[in-house]
Scaffold this motif. Structure first.
Motif, PDB file in Angstrom:
ATOM      1  N   TYR A 191      42.617  39.635  47.489  1.00 15.95           N
ATOM      2  CA  TYR A 191      41.300  39.871  46.894  1.00 15.95           C
ATOM      3  C   TYR A 191      40.459  38.613  46.709  1.00 15.95           C
ATOM      4  N   GLY A 192      41.051  37.459  46.990  1.00 17.02           N
ATOM      5  CA  GLY A 192      40.318  36.210  46.862  1.00 17.02           C
ATOM      6  C   GLY A 192      40.736  35.401  45.644  1.00 17.02           C
ATOM      7  N   ARG A 193      40.441  34.117  45.731  1.00 17.00           N
ATOM      8  CA  ARG A 193      40.833  33.164  44.702  1.00 17.00           C
ATOM      9  C   ARG A 193      40.227  33.499  43.338  1.00 17.00           C
ATOM     10  N   GLN A 194      38.962  33.905  43.317  1.00 17.04           N
ATOM     11  CA  GLN A 194      38.302  34.200  42.043  1.00 17.04           C
ATOM     12  C   GLN A 194      38.942  35.397  41.347  1.00 17.04           C
ATOM     13  N   ALA A 195      39.344  36.398  42.100  1.00 22.97           N
ATOM     14  CA  ALA A 195      40.007  37.555  41.494  1.00 22.97           C
ATOM     15  C   ALA A 195      41.318  37.137  40.831  1.00 22.97           C
ATOM     16  N   ALA A 196      42.080  36.287  41.500  1.00 25.07           N
ATOM     17  CA  ALA A 196      43.345  35.804  40.926  1.00 25.07           C
ATOM     18  C   ALA A 196      43.085  34.980  39.667  1.00 25.07           C
ATOM     19  N   ARG A 197      42.053  34.173  39.684  1.00 27.04           N
ATOM     20  CA  ARG A 197      41.700  33.396  38.487  1.00 27.04           C
ATOM     21  C   ARG A 197      41.317  34.326  37.343  1.00 27.04           C
ATOM     22  N   ASN A 198      40.570  35.380  37.646  1.00 32.65           N
ATOM     23  CA  ASN A 198      40.175  36.332  36.603  1.00 32.65           C
ATOM     24  C   ASN A 198      41.385  37.031  35.998  1.00 32.65           C
ATOM     25  N   VAL A 199      42.347  37.403  36.828  1.00 35.93           N
ATOM     26  CA  VAL A 199      43.566  38.044  36.328  1.00 35.93           C
ATOM     27  C   VAL A 199      44.327  37.073  35.429  1.00 35.93           C
ATOM     28  N   ALA A 200      44.485  35.835  35.881  1.00 33.70           N
ATOM     29  CA  ALA A 200      45.190  34.833  35.078  1.00 33.70           C
ATOM     30  C   ALA A 200      44.463  34.595  33.754  1.00 33.70           C
TER      31      ALA A 200
END
Length: 67
Positions: free
Chosen positions: A48-57
């Protein structure tokens, strides 16, 4: 499915069900289990992209290795 500590998981799709499952996570080894969240965040980043992973974290207040 009820997990060991009582959490109930209600999946949208299951393997072998009427709708096809488009991807399945591979089982983790004992060493990987300790890093399961990092592995999941890497998969989220790839999918889903780097920003999505950052949002989850961020949502989980996890100081993981997402960069």
């Amino acid at each position: 499915m009820r997990l060991a500590h009582g959490l109930i998981v209600l999946p949208d799709l299951v393997a072998g069900g009427p709708k096809s499952v488009d991807r399945i996570l591979t089982p983790l080894t004992a060493i990987q289990a300790a890093r399961a969240l990092d592995i999941a965040l890497i998969d989220i980043s790839k999918t889903y992209g780097r920003q999505a992973a950052r949002n989850v974290a961020l949502f989980m207040e996890y100081p993981g290795l997402i960069d």
